[in-house]
Design a protein around this motif. Structure first.
Motif, PDB file in Angstrom:
ATOM      1  N   GLU A 183       6.672   8.276  42.525  1.00 23.51           N
ATOM      2  CA  GLU A 183       7.377   7.876  41.307  1.00 23.51           C
ATOM      3  C   GLU A 183       6.415   7.014  40.501  1.00 23.51           C
ATOM      4  O   GLU A 183       6.005   5.940  40.940  1.00 23.51           O
ATOM      5  CB  GLU A 183       8.641   7.079  41.648  1.00 23.51           C
ATOM      6  N   HIS A 193      11.360   3.477  34.964  1.00 20.79           N
ATOM      7  CA  HIS A 193      10.861   4.826  34.685  1.00 20.79           C
ATOM      8  C   HIS A 193      11.022   5.121  33.196  1.00 20.79           C
ATOM      9  O   HIS A 193      12.078   4.846  32.616  1.00 20.79           O
ATOM     10  CB  HIS A 193      11.654   5.846  35.508  1.00 20.79           C
ATOM     11  N   TYR A 210       7.937   2.777  43.498  1.00 17.99           N
ATOM     12  CA  TYR A 210       7.295   3.047  42.217  1.00 17.99           C
ATOM     13  C   TYR A 210       5.879   2.479  42.176  1.00 17.99           C
ATOM     14  O   TYR A 210       5.606   1.410  42.732  1.00 17.99           O
ATOM     15  CB  TYR A 210       8.118   2.420  41.095  1.00 17.99           C
ATOM     16  N   HIS A 253      13.274   2.449  41.929  1.00 13.49           N
ATOM     17  CA  HIS A 253      11.914   1.949  41.808  1.00 13.49           C
ATOM     18  C   HIS A 253      11.370   1.369  43.112  1.00 13.49           C
ATOM     19  O   HIS A 253      10.344   0.688  43.107  1.00 13.49           O
ATOM     20  CB  HIS A 253      11.853   0.903  40.687  1.00 13.49           C
TER      21      HIS A 253
END
Length: 448
Positions: free
Chosen positions: A354, A267, A413, A410
């Motif tokens: 995300e 991120h 993600y 993640h």
């Protein structure tokens, strides 16, 4: 508990009136779909309302994506806002958005949800106080930043330990010897606050991160990236990593761990102030923690610090407590296109995406997809069934060619460009309109 649930027929329940919930409400209303909307707090805005009980917001918080690329489609952020609005400006924007589309008047505030259960071909929802209602569909928009992930702290440590969720402002740091654990955006913000107010400020990172400045050559980083040439991801990673090292210098030069991954594989951490604080010696960098006893923290390189306050900026588990049995995935709900329950027809989650870009455009795009699907349930059963088959069986690659880190953060993600491209492909396959169905109201309808 009420003995006879209220049957809301074909209506959808939207849970949460933060950014994702408001986007969902606009999309449903634009297609004339009946819905109820509940929010446990006393106003709309979700986590951006610092005064809402349980909000993880803190005074130094700002958007990490620029206002230019962060607004909802059809309702951009005002040009007189700074490049990176603070939390109060974001909250005001969300409330203006809700007022402009007359969404706020539909929200039942002060109404929490204690349970969502499957009930035949619909859902039985239990609200706070025991009231029960039956809905044909439920969209969970209650957000991902409510269940803190805490590190294990030895019982021998006698200092105070808090999660960043409990942090609000500098007054909590004044005169303290503060250790911040973590390397994300909140950790960096709090460490910089500690540099201003604490007796000593230390940040512990067990791994290295890439730090992206908020401005590149005078423009917001995301705007700079959007204007640049679109190259294959591996080339973008190499070029941008080179640029970052030239702009900032290598993180290890300031005592931070060397990144163990390519840029974009975790991120994004957008912070221009931590490097200054490190360069000035106002924040002391330390590696991961080896032990804690008394008020002494020992790090993996053998160094020690005497601290009396530890703030763990160690993230959140993406849980949906009121519907835990309905969503699979230990760390992140396993949802088709990050929004559709694969197992349960009529169950959705928006706001758990995300990704490596501003979130509101994605929330809106997914909300439009959900609304189009529910409209098909009413108007085109064959198309509805066709899409349900896609939800159950397709597992699209949304990585965009990036090998994301395997940490819990993640687990779900996705790459922003890949998500957008596949969402539009799905819209095309289903012959759905990709934009909301009604224009923004005239400016006069928006309160000053």
């Amino acid at each position: 508990m009420s003995s006879t649930p209220t049957d809301r027929g074909d209506a959808t329940l939207v849970i949460g009136a933060g950014p994702a919930g408001l986007a969902t409400a606009r999309a449903l209303a634009a297609r004339g779909l009946p819905y109820d909307h509940v929010e446990r707090h006393e106003g709309v805005g979700g986590i951006w309302d610092i005064d809402a009980p349980g909000s993880p917001m803190y005074e130094a918080a700002h958007f990490i994506s620029s206002r230019t690329l962060s607004g909802f489609p059809g309702f951009p952020m005002a040009e007189d806002l700074p490049d990176y609005p603070d939390h109060r400006q974001v909250l005001a924007y969300l409330r203006d958005f809700a007022a402009a589309y007359r969404l706020a008047e539909q929200v039942e505030t002060g109404r929490s949800v204690s349970a969502v259960e499957r009930d035949g071909d619909g859902y039985l929802v239990t609200l706070g106080g025991g009231e029960q209602r039956r809905y044909a569909a439920v969209v969970c928009c209650s957000g991902a930043q409510w269940t803190p992930r805490m590190p294990e702290v030895p019982a021998a440590f006698t200092g105070e330990v808090r999660h960043s969720k409990e942090y609000r402002d500098l007054d909590q740091l004044r005169g303290r010897r503060v250790l911040v654990i973590g390397g994300g955006n909140s950790a960096c913000d709090i460490a910089v606050d500690a540099a201003r107010a604490a007796e000593r400020a230390v940040i512990s990172m067990r791994r290295g991160y890439w730090f992206i400045p908020k401005h590149v050559f005078g423009v917001p980083s995301d705007v700079f990236a959007a204007r640049g040439p679109h190259l294959p991801k591996r080339i973008e990673q190499a070029v941008f990593g080179f640029v970052l090292n030239k702009l900032y210098g290598r993180p290890e030069r300031l005592g931070l761990p060397k990144p163990d991954h390519r840029v974009f594989e975790t991120h994004p951490v957008l912070n221009s102030n931590l490097f200054l604080a490190l360069q000035h010696g106002d924040v002391v960098p330390r590696p991961g923690i080896a032990d804690m006893a008394g008020t002494t923290v020992t790090f993996t390189d053998g160094s020690t610090e005497d601290v009396d306050l530890v703030i763990a900026a160690t993230g959140y588990r993406h849980t949906i407590p009121y519907a835990e049995g309905l969503f699979t995935g230990e760390e992140h709900p396993d949802l088709y296109l990050t929004a559709f329950s694969r197992e349960h027809e009529g169950l959705f989650g928006i706001g758990f995406t995300e990704t490596n870009s501003g979130a509101y455009g994605h929330f809106d795009g997914l909300a439009q997809l959900v609304a189009a699907h529910l409209a098909d349930r009413r108007d085109d059963p064959a198309a509805y069934a066709r899409f349900r088959s896609m939800v159950r069986h397709e597992r699209p690659d949304l990585s965009g060619g990036i090998r994301f880190d395997d940490s819990p953060r993640h687990a779900g993600y996705v790459d922003a460009d890949a998500l957008t491209a596949f969402r539009r492909e799905v819209m095309g396959r289903m012959s759905w309109r990709a934009e909301h169905g009604t224009p923004a109201p005239a400016p006069a309808a928006v309160p000053a």
